[in-house]
Scaffold this active site. Sequence first.
Site, PDB file in Angstrom:
ATOM      1  N   LEU A 153       6.721   6.493  19.580  1.00 15.21           N
ATOM      2  CA  LEU A 153       6.818   6.198  21.026  1.00 15.21           C
ATOM      3  C   LEU A 153       5.526   5.607  21.586  1.00 15.21           C
ATOM      4  CD1 LEU A 153       8.797   9.056  22.795  1.00 15.21           C
ATOM      5  CD2 LEU A 153       9.428   6.660  22.554  1.00 15.21           C
ATOM      6  N   CYS A 186      -2.401   7.023   9.041  1.00 16.20           N
ATOM      7  CA  CYS A 186      -1.455   6.210   9.808  1.00 16.20           C
ATOM      8  C   CYS A 186      -2.178   5.120  10.581  1.00 16.20           C
ATOM      9  CB  CYS A 186      -0.738   7.087  10.821  1.00 16.20           C
ATOM     10  SG  CYS A 186       0.342   8.230  10.044  1.00 16.20           S
ATOM     11  N   GLY A 207       4.831  -2.004   7.435  1.00 18.48           N
ATOM     12  CA  GLY A 207       6.151  -2.578   7.689  1.00 18.48           C
ATOM     13  C   GLY A 207       7.011  -1.752   8.607  1.00 18.48           C
ATOM     14  N   CYS A 253       2.054  -3.844  17.015  1.00 23.86           N
ATOM     15  CA  CYS A 253       1.518  -2.647  17.677  1.00 23.86           C
ATOM     16  C   CYS A 253      -0.006  -2.762  17.705  1.00 23.86           C
ATOM     17  CB  CYS A 253       1.945  -1.389  16.926  1.00 23.86           C
ATOM     18  SG  CYS A 253       3.733  -1.296  16.694  1.00 23.86           S
ATOM     19  N   CYS A 261       3.489  -6.659   8.401  1.00 27.85           N
ATOM     20  CA  CYS A 261       4.505  -6.211   9.366  1.00 27.85           C
ATOM     21  C   CYS A 261       4.633  -7.256  10.468  1.00 27.85           C
ATOM     22  CB  CYS A 261       4.101  -4.863   9.964  1.00 27.85           C
ATOM     23  SG  CYS A 261       5.335  -4.232  11.128  1.00 27.85           S
ATOM     24  N   CYS A 319      -2.480  -0.566  15.428  1.00 33.83           N
ATOM     25  CA  CYS A 319      -2.212  -0.521  13.990  1.00 33.83           C
ATOM     26  C   CYS A 319      -2.858  -1.700  13.274  1.00 33.83           C
ATOM     27  CB  CYS A 319      -0.703  -0.519  13.779  1.00 33.83           C
ATOM     28  SG  CYS A 319      -0.238  -0.728  12.064  1.00 33.83           S
ATOM     29  N   SER A 361      10.316   6.047   9.639  1.00 28.24           N
ATOM     30  CA  SER A 361       9.748   5.932  10.989  1.00 28.24           C
ATOM     31  C   SER A 361       9.965   4.515  11.520  1.00 28.24           C
ATOM     32  CB  SER A 361       8.259   6.237  10.907  1.00 28.24           C
ATOM     33  OG  SER A 361       7.652   5.977  12.139  1.00 28.24           O
ATOM     34  N   CYS A 363       3.722   8.364   1.088  1.00 33.82           N
ATOM     35  CA  CYS A 363       3.960   7.451   2.206  1.00 33.82           C
ATOM     36  C   CYS A 363       4.049   6.043   1.617  1.00 33.82           C
ATOM     37  CB  CYS A 363       2.794   7.583   3.186  1.00 33.82           C
ATOM     38  SG  CYS A 363       2.880   6.400   4.527  1.00 33.82           S
ATOM     39  N   GLU A 411       0.821  -1.204   0.000  1.00 36.92           N
ATOM     40  CA  GLU A 411       0.000   0.000   0.000  1.00 36.92           C
ATOM     41  C   GLU A 411       0.856   1.255   0.000  1.00 36.92           C
ATOM     42  OE1 GLU A 411      -3.877  -0.081   2.076  1.00 36.92           O
ATOM     43  OE2 GLU A 411      -2.971  -1.783   3.082  1.00 36.92           O
TER      44      GLU A 411
END
Length: 367
Positions: A222, A344, A166, A117, A113, A120, A198, A106, A93
């Site tokens: 973070l 995001c 990823g 997280c 991935c 996500c 990132s 982006c 993507e």
Amino acid sequence: MDKPVELTGLSQPELVSFVETLGERSYRGRQLFAALQHRRLRSFDEITDLPKELRTRLNEAARAATLNVESQYISTDGTRRYLMKTHDGLPVETVFIPEERRDTICFSSQSGCPLQCTFCLTAQLGLLRSLTAGEIVEQIVIALNDAYGAGVKPPRGTNLVAMGAGEPLLNLDALLKALRVMADPQGLHIVPNRVTVSTAGVVPRILDLAKVSDRPHLAISLAAPTDELRNELMPINKRWPLDDLLSACKVFEMSLKPGERLTFEYVMLDGVNDSDVQARQLANLLNRHNIAAKVNLIPHNPADPLPYRPSDEATVDRFKSILESKGIHTYVRKPRGRDIFAACGQLAARQSTLSNLSQITSIGANN
Ligand code: SF4
């Protein structure tokens, strides 16, 4: 027969060597590089300044394009999201974000991935595989061609962010290779200073990147000011806890050159990580490590079935003021493309759940 060589991930000298293996003169390699990278052509048949016989041989030995655009979604704010497939059928993507003075693309560094997280959507795919340098470069070519047409110089500067699917630092070699190919003035000419990568905090690779001279900017996600909460939201923290991560960031900061910057990203989750106490904990964490970075607050982008809601505007503003009162430069990132799952944390090869969208299907590898 040997596997066809993917040419989009090759530098100019590598393309010269490649054409020499076909018995061609070196200038043909430079011509090919300009066609693929500067004119952004995606099929050998379009490179009509090469002899037909050479194009036939290139079609047998190599590939000018390997990604296929399966669908494209256009947001009401102009953001475009592309859902592509690799030659082996895996999702990739990419998001194109037009802004007044520049465009931002982006891109994804992996299909899926491996990190987990919890805020996500991509995490739910797991790792399918890391992308090649050519697949990274192709995402940029496809987005620019779609926005402006093949070979048309973009009217604004192009910034790149490795914030798609990823963990880029788990695919560092291919990523750096792609960035070097894209930096070539005779190609796309997007220099590392226009690129931000990132990471969720792969400490050894942050230290490696600190030693790379032609590196992109680095952003650290973070999401939490304490190990306890970060272990829950970003399980990579169990491997590299905050003190280790921040110490690596300090090493990285000491290697910054003029104009380079280190950014921390903090996704704001309603009632989870957005209290006044947590704002003070975050400021103290950065100040304790003596890091003069800036913080981007990113209101969470809702994405079913994730159990989080975005912090409201007043909470985000209060969080920002507390950080600023403790000397931390803080910005609030405006969400883009939420309606098409382009924001995001929303990338997860979504197709079927989208409704009321402008959708253009199958624009194909040669666009
Ligand atoms: S936030 Fe980034 S690192 Fe974490 S799971 Fe999603 S894509 Fe992977």
